[in-house]
Design a protein around this motif. Structure first.
Motif, PDB file in Angstrom:
ATOM      1  N   ALA A  16      -6.357  -1.462  -2.275  1.00  0.00           N
ATOM      2  CA  ALA A  16      -6.158  -0.024  -2.516  1.00  0.00           C
ATOM      3  C   ALA A  16      -5.987   0.218  -4.011  1.00  0.00           C
ATOM      4  O   ALA A  16      -5.096  -0.356  -4.643  1.00  0.00           O
TER       5      ALA A  16
ATOM      6  N   TYR B  45      -6.697   3.680   1.736  1.00  0.00           N
ATOM      7  CA  TYR B  45      -5.718   2.766   2.322  1.00  0.00           C
ATOM      8  C   TYR B  45      -6.282   1.975   3.498  1.00  0.00           C
ATOM      9  O   TYR B  45      -5.617   1.086   4.022  1.00  0.00           O
ATOM     10  N   ASN B  46      -7.500   2.281   3.891  1.00  0.00           N
ATOM     11  CA  ASN B  46      -8.141   1.511   4.958  1.00  0.00           C
ATOM     12  C   ASN B  46      -8.879   0.285   4.429  1.00  0.00           C
ATOM     13  O   ASN B  46      -9.321  -0.555   5.207  1.00  0.00           O
TER      14      ASN B  46
ATOM     15  N   ARG C 186       0.802   4.321  -2.665  1.00  0.00           N
ATOM     16  CA  ARG C 186       0.821   5.729  -2.267  1.00  0.00           C
ATOM     17  C   ARG C 186       1.894   6.502  -3.045  1.00  0.00           C
ATOM     18  O   ARG C 186       1.647   7.607  -3.548  1.00  0.00           O
TER      19      ARG C 186
ATOM     20  N   LYS D  29       0.829  -1.212   0.000  1.00  0.00           N
ATOM     21  CA  LYS D  29       0.000   0.000   0.000  1.00  0.00           C
ATOM     22  C   LYS D  29       0.861   1.258   0.000  1.00  0.00           C
ATOM     23  O   LYS D  29       0.469   2.282  -0.568  1.00  0.00           O
ATOM     24  N   ASP D  30       2.033   1.191   0.623  1.00  0.00           N
ATOM     25  CA  ASP D  30       2.926   2.349   0.589  1.00  0.00           C
ATOM     26  C   ASP D  30       3.440   2.593  -0.826  1.00  0.00           C
ATOM     27  O   ASP D  30       3.611   3.748  -1.248  1.00  0.00           O
TER      28      ASP D  30
ATOM     29  N   PRO E 182      -6.908   6.440  -3.728  1.00  0.00           N
ATOM     30  CA  PRO E 182      -6.873   5.159  -3.028  1.00  0.00           C
ATOM     31  C   PRO E 182      -7.359   5.298  -1.590  1.00  0.00           C
ATOM     32  O   PRO E 182      -7.068   6.296  -0.921  1.00  0.00           O
TER      33      PRO E 182
END
Length: 318
Positions: A132, A127-128, A108, A104-105, A125
Protein backbone atom coordinates in the motif's frame (compact mmCIF):
# COMPACT_ATOMS: atom_id res chain seq x y z
CA UNK A 1 23.65 -7.36 8.75
CA UNK A 2 24.47 -7.15 5.04
CA UNK A 3 20.86 -7.87 3.99
CA UNK A 4 19.40 -5.38 6.48
CA UNK A 5 21.73 -2.53 5.42
CA UNK A 6 21.23 -3.16 1.72
CA UNK A 7 17.44 -3.44 2.12
CA UNK A 8 17.41 0.04 3.67
CA UNK A 9 19.44 1.39 0.76
CA UNK A 10 17.13 -0.19 -1.79
CA UNK A 11 14.07 1.14 0.01
CA UNK A 12 15.59 4.57 -0.41
CA UNK A 13 16.07 3.92 -4.10
CA UNK A 14 12.40 3.20 -4.54
CA UNK A 15 11.22 6.33 -2.71
CA UNK A 16 10.62 9.70 -4.28
CA UNK A 17 11.89 11.15 -7.57
CA UNK A 18 13.41 14.21 -6.00
CA UNK A 19 12.70 17.65 -7.36
CA UNK A 20 9.98 16.76 -9.89
CA UNK A 21 6.22 16.58 -9.57
CA UNK A 22 4.17 13.56 -10.56
CA UNK A 23 3.85 14.90 -14.09
CA UNK A 24 7.62 15.20 -14.44
CA UNK A 25 7.56 18.99 -14.36
CA UNK A 26 10.33 20.56 -12.30
CA UNK A 27 8.92 22.39 -9.31
CA UNK A 28 12.05 24.32 -8.39
CA UNK A 29 10.61 27.70 -9.36
CA UNK A 30 7.91 27.45 -6.70
CA UNK A 31 8.48 29.65 -3.63
CA UNK A 32 9.24 27.80 -0.41
CA UNK A 33 6.87 29.96 1.61
CA UNK A 34 3.61 31.82 0.88
CA UNK A 35 5.50 35.12 1.04
CA UNK A 36 7.48 34.17 -2.04
CA UNK A 37 10.90 33.83 -0.34
CA UNK A 38 13.49 31.71 -2.14
CA UNK A 39 13.98 28.41 -0.32
CA UNK A 40 17.30 27.73 1.38
CA UNK A 41 18.65 24.64 3.13
CA UNK A 42 17.33 25.51 6.60
CA UNK A 43 13.85 26.25 5.25
CA UNK A 44 13.81 22.96 3.35
CA UNK A 45 14.89 21.06 6.48
CA UNK A 46 12.24 22.72 8.67
CA UNK A 47 9.44 22.16 6.16
CA UNK A 48 10.38 18.51 5.61
CA UNK A 49 10.36 17.78 9.35
CA UNK A 50 7.08 19.68 9.75
CA UNK A 51 5.45 17.44 7.12
CA UNK A 52 6.84 14.29 8.78
CA UNK A 53 5.44 15.36 12.16
CA UNK A 54 2.10 16.16 10.52
CA UNK A 55 2.09 12.63 9.09
CA UNK A 56 2.52 10.80 12.41
CA UNK A 57 0.41 13.08 14.62
CA UNK A 58 -2.13 10.99 16.56
CA UNK A 59 -1.16 7.72 14.84
CA UNK A 60 -1.95 4.59 16.86
CA UNK A 61 -0.04 2.55 17.82
CA UNK A 62 2.48 5.31 18.41
CA UNK A 63 5.42 4.72 16.05
CA UNK A 64 9.08 5.16 16.88
CA UNK A 65 10.73 7.13 14.06
CA UNK A 66 14.06 5.80 12.79
CA UNK A 67 15.84 7.87 10.15
CA UNK A 68 17.26 6.07 7.11
CA UNK A 69 18.87 7.26 3.92
CA UNK A 70 17.81 10.76 3.08
CA UNK A 71 20.13 13.71 2.75
CA UNK A 72 20.89 16.10 -0.09
CA UNK A 73 21.38 15.11 -3.72
CA UNK A 74 21.84 16.95 -7.02
CA UNK A 75 18.95 17.89 -9.29
CA UNK A 76 20.06 15.80 -12.25
CA UNK A 77 18.63 16.57 -15.68
CA UNK A 78 16.00 19.09 -14.46
CA UNK A 79 13.03 19.30 -16.80
CA UNK A 80 13.08 23.12 -16.79
CA UNK A 81 16.57 23.11 -18.32
CA UNK A 82 17.96 24.90 -15.26
CA UNK A 83 21.29 24.39 -13.57
CA UNK A 84 22.26 20.98 -12.18
CA UNK A 85 24.17 22.81 -9.43
CA UNK A 86 20.87 23.00 -7.53
CA UNK A 87 20.07 20.42 -4.87
CA UNK A 88 17.08 18.72 -3.30
CA UNK A 89 16.65 17.46 0.26
CA UNK A 90 14.98 14.23 1.40
CA UNK A 91 13.93 13.01 4.84
CA UNK A 92 13.00 9.30 5.18
CA UNK A 93 11.85 7.48 8.32
CA UNK A 94 10.90 3.93 9.22
CA UNK A 95 7.85 3.82 11.51
CA UNK A 96 9.00 1.23 14.01
CA UNK A 97 7.05 -0.73 16.67
CA UNK A 98 4.10 -1.24 14.30
CA UNK A 99 2.72 -4.81 14.26
CA UNK A 100 2.71 -6.20 10.74
CA UNK A 101 -1.06 -6.77 10.77
CA UNK A 102 -1.59 -3.06 11.53
CA UNK A 103 0.77 -1.67 8.89
CA UNK A 104 -1.92 -0.81 6.32
CA UNK A 105 -4.05 0.85 8.98
CA UNK A 106 -1.07 3.04 9.89
CA UNK A 107 -0.69 3.95 6.19
CA UNK A 108 -4.38 4.89 6.23
CA UNK A 109 -3.91 7.14 9.28
CA UNK A 110 -0.86 8.89 7.81
CA UNK A 111 -2.65 9.39 4.48
CA UNK A 112 -5.69 10.88 6.23
CA UNK A 113 -3.44 13.22 8.25
CA UNK A 114 -1.89 14.55 5.06
CA UNK A 115 -5.24 14.70 3.25
CA UNK A 116 -6.60 16.80 6.13
CA UNK A 117 -3.77 19.25 5.46
CA UNK A 118 -5.29 19.97 2.02
CA UNK A 119 -2.27 18.64 0.15
CA UNK A 120 -2.59 17.50 -3.47
CA UNK A 121 -3.11 13.74 -3.90
CA UNK A 122 -1.19 12.10 -6.74
CA UNK A 123 -2.00 8.48 -5.82
CA UNK A 124 -4.28 7.11 -3.11
CA UNK A 125 -3.29 3.86 -1.38
CA UNK A 126 -4.95 0.65 -2.61
CA UNK A 127 -5.40 -1.38 0.55
CA UNK A 128 -6.33 -4.47 -1.44
CA UNK A 129 -2.82 -4.70 -2.89
CA UNK A 130 0.05 -6.44 -1.14
CA UNK A 131 1.96 -3.14 -0.97
CA UNK A 132 0.00 0.00 0.00
CA UNK A 133 1.52 3.31 -1.17
CA UNK A 134 0.24 6.90 -1.20
CA UNK A 135 1.89 9.83 -3.00
CA UNK A 136 1.02 13.47 -2.35
CA UNK A 137 2.43 16.96 -2.92
CA UNK A 138 2.40 19.60 -0.20
CA UNK A 139 0.57 22.86 -0.67
CA UNK A 140 1.63 25.53 -1.39
CA UNK A 141 5.30 24.48 -1.74
CA UNK A 142 5.21 21.20 -3.72
CA UNK A 143 7.27 18.90 -1.52
CA UNK A 144 6.80 15.28 -2.61
CA UNK A 145 5.36 13.08 0.16
CA UNK A 146 5.05 9.31 0.38
CA UNK A 147 3.86 6.74 2.89
CA UNK A 148 4.21 3.03 2.19
CA UNK A 149 3.75 -0.38 3.78
CA UNK A 150 6.34 -2.46 1.99
CA UNK A 151 7.98 -5.87 2.10
CA UNK A 152 7.27 -7.65 5.36
CA UNK A 153 4.87 -4.93 6.55
CA UNK A 154 7.51 -2.26 7.22
CA UNK A 155 6.01 1.24 7.17
CA UNK A 156 8.01 4.23 5.95
CA UNK A 157 7.36 7.92 5.31
CA UNK A 158 9.43 10.23 3.14
CA UNK A 159 9.42 13.87 2.08
CA UNK A 160 11.50 15.43 -0.73
CA UNK A 161 11.85 19.14 -1.45
CA UNK A 162 11.73 20.89 -4.83
CA UNK A 163 15.10 21.88 -6.32
CA UNK A 164 16.80 24.86 -4.69
CA UNK A 165 20.21 26.53 -4.69
CA UNK A 166 22.70 25.39 -2.03
CA UNK A 167 23.58 27.87 0.68
CA UNK A 168 26.02 30.61 -0.27
CA UNK A 169 29.60 29.49 0.11
CA UNK A 170 28.81 25.79 -0.30
CA UNK A 171 30.36 23.96 -3.22
CA UNK A 172 28.05 23.13 -6.12
CA UNK A 173 27.15 19.52 -6.75
CA UNK A 174 29.68 17.68 -8.94
CA UNK A 175 27.25 15.97 -11.32
CA UNK A 176 26.10 12.63 -9.84
CA UNK A 177 28.77 12.39 -7.12
CA UNK A 178 26.68 13.71 -4.25
CA UNK A 179 26.36 16.78 -2.05
CA UNK A 180 28.29 18.38 -0.46
CA UNK A 181 31.27 18.15 -2.78
CA UNK A 182 33.96 15.67 -1.66
CA UNK A 183 36.30 17.24 0.88
CA UNK A 184 39.36 15.25 -0.11
CA UNK A 185 40.76 13.15 -2.93
CA UNK A 186 40.04 10.04 -0.84
CA UNK A 187 36.36 10.97 -0.53
CA UNK A 188 36.20 11.67 -4.27
CA UNK A 189 37.72 8.25 -5.03
CA UNK A 190 35.25 6.56 -2.66
CA UNK A 191 32.27 8.18 -4.39
CA UNK A 192 33.65 7.37 -7.82
CA UNK A 193 34.10 3.75 -6.70
CA UNK A 194 30.50 3.64 -5.44
CA UNK A 195 29.17 5.05 -8.70
CA UNK A 196 31.23 2.60 -10.72
CA UNK A 197 30.15 -0.21 -8.39
CA UNK A 198 26.41 0.32 -8.81
CA UNK A 199 26.83 0.64 -12.58
CA UNK A 200 28.61 -2.72 -12.45
CA UNK A 201 25.72 -4.27 -10.51
CA UNK A 202 23.24 -3.04 -13.13
CA UNK A 203 25.48 -4.20 -15.97
CA UNK A 204 25.71 -7.73 -14.57
CA UNK A 205 21.93 -7.94 -14.18
CA UNK A 206 21.34 -6.55 -17.67
CA UNK A 207 23.74 -9.18 -19.05
CA UNK A 208 21.36 -11.92 -17.82
CA UNK A 209 18.27 -10.52 -19.55
CA UNK A 210 17.12 -11.31 -23.09
CA UNK A 211 14.21 -10.30 -25.32
CA UNK A 212 13.89 -6.64 -24.41
CA UNK A 213 15.65 -3.30 -23.96
CA UNK A 214 16.74 -1.25 -20.92
CA UNK A 215 15.83 2.33 -20.07
CA UNK A 216 18.64 4.86 -19.67
CA UNK A 217 18.33 6.43 -16.21
CA UNK A 218 21.56 7.69 -14.62
CA UNK A 219 23.08 6.33 -11.44
CA UNK A 220 23.85 8.77 -8.60
CA UNK A 221 25.40 8.97 -5.12
CA UNK A 222 23.64 9.84 -1.86
CA UNK A 223 25.71 11.22 1.03
CA UNK A 224 24.26 10.40 4.45
CA UNK A 225 24.03 13.39 6.76
CA UNK A 226 24.38 11.15 9.81
CA UNK A 227 27.99 10.11 9.21
CA UNK A 228 29.12 11.27 5.77
CA UNK A 229 29.03 7.77 4.30
CA UNK A 230 27.65 7.31 0.80
CA UNK A 231 25.56 4.83 -1.14
CA UNK A 232 25.17 4.73 -4.91
CA UNK A 233 21.74 4.07 -6.43
CA UNK A 234 20.55 3.11 -9.91
CA UNK A 235 16.91 2.59 -10.89
CA UNK A 236 15.98 1.41 -14.38
CA UNK A 237 13.45 -0.66 -16.30
CA UNK A 238 13.83 -3.55 -18.73
CA UNK A 239 10.94 -3.65 -21.22
CA UNK A 240 10.10 -6.76 -23.26
CA UNK A 241 7.75 -7.24 -26.18
CA UNK A 242 5.11 -8.96 -24.05
CA UNK A 243 4.43 -10.32 -20.57
CA UNK A 244 5.48 -13.87 -21.44
CA UNK A 245 8.89 -12.70 -22.65
CA UNK A 246 9.29 -10.63 -19.46
CA UNK A 247 8.52 -13.71 -17.34
CA UNK A 248 11.14 -15.70 -19.27
CA UNK A 249 13.69 -12.89 -18.86
CA UNK A 250 13.04 -12.77 -15.10
CA UNK A 251 13.54 -16.53 -14.73
CA UNK A 252 16.67 -16.43 -16.89
CA UNK A 253 18.08 -13.69 -14.63
CA UNK A 254 17.47 -15.81 -11.53
CA UNK A 255 19.20 -18.80 -13.09
CA UNK A 256 22.21 -16.87 -14.42
CA UNK A 257 22.81 -14.88 -11.21
CA UNK A 258 22.58 -18.08 -9.17
CA UNK A 259 25.16 -19.72 -11.42
CA UNK A 260 27.48 -16.73 -10.86
CA UNK A 261 27.32 -17.02 -7.08
CA UNK A 262 24.83 -14.27 -6.29
CA UNK A 263 22.71 -14.72 -3.16
CA UNK A 264 19.01 -14.60 -4.06
CA UNK A 265 16.67 -13.77 -1.18
CA UNK A 266 12.94 -14.17 -1.74
CA UNK A 267 10.65 -11.63 -0.04
CA UNK A 268 7.67 -12.94 1.96
CA UNK A 269 5.10 -14.64 -0.29
CA UNK A 270 2.43 -12.07 0.41
CA UNK A 271 4.79 -9.19 -0.41
CA UNK A 272 5.96 -10.34 -3.82
CA UNK A 273 4.85 -8.54 -6.94
CA UNK A 274 1.21 -9.61 -7.51
CA UNK A 275 1.24 -12.82 -9.53
CA UNK A 276 4.75 -12.05 -10.71
CA UNK A 277 8.01 -12.16 -8.84
CA UNK A 278 10.39 -10.15 -6.69
CA UNK A 279 13.88 -10.94 -5.44
CA UNK A 280 16.67 -9.28 -3.47
CA UNK A 281 19.89 -10.22 -5.32
CA UNK A 282 23.21 -9.79 -3.48
CA UNK A 283 26.55 -9.80 -5.28
CA UNK A 284 29.21 -12.39 -4.28
CA UNK A 285 31.73 -9.89 -2.88
CA UNK A 286 32.60 -8.04 0.31
CA UNK A 287 30.58 -4.93 -0.47
CA UNK A 288 27.01 -3.96 0.34
CA UNK A 289 25.88 -4.44 -3.24
CA UNK A 290 22.85 -5.84 -5.03
CA UNK A 291 19.40 -4.99 -6.32
CA UNK A 292 15.71 -5.59 -5.92
CA UNK A 293 14.22 -6.91 -9.17
CA UNK A 294 10.42 -7.00 -9.58
CA UNK A 295 7.93 -8.13 -12.22
CA UNK A 296 4.14 -8.03 -12.04
CA UNK A 297 2.04 -10.63 -13.83
CA UNK A 298 0.60 -9.37 -17.09
CA UNK A 299 3.20 -6.63 -17.48
CA UNK A 300 5.99 -6.57 -20.06
CA UNK A 301 8.52 -4.68 -17.95
CA UNK A 302 10.89 -5.54 -15.10
CA UNK A 303 12.01 -2.90 -12.59
CA UNK A 304 15.51 -2.90 -11.14
CA UNK A 305 16.64 -0.86 -8.10
CA UNK A 306 20.38 -1.36 -7.58
CA UNK A 307 22.54 -0.16 -4.68
CA UNK A 308 26.24 -0.26 -3.79
CA UNK A 309 28.22 0.91 -0.75
CA UNK A 310 31.41 0.13 1.10
CA UNK A 311 31.63 -1.22 4.62
CA UNK A 312 31.64 1.80 6.97
CA UNK A 313 33.86 3.51 7.90
CA UNK A 314 36.05 3.52 4.79
CA UNK A 315 39.81 3.28 5.29
CA UNK A 316 40.40 7.02 5.00
CA UNK A 317 37.99 7.68 7.91
CA UNK A 318 39.35 5.01 10.29
Amino acid sequence: MRIRRLAAGLALASFLVAGCGADGKDTSSNPAEPGGTTMDMSQAERRAEELIQQAVRGVSPVPRLESFGGGVKPCLDPSDGGSEDRVTLTRNYWLKDIPREQSKDVVRQVFENWRAGSHAIDAEPDYNRNVAVANLRSKPDDFLMQVAAGLGGQVSVGVTSPCFWPDEGKSPVPNALGYPAPGSKAELRARQQALSGVQGVSSQILDTFAGGRPSHEDAYVWVREQDGSCVAQHQWTYTCGDAETAAQAFQRMLRKLGERGWQLVDPPDDAAAPGGGAVLALTPDEYEAGATVERERGRADITVSAAWERAWPPPYKR
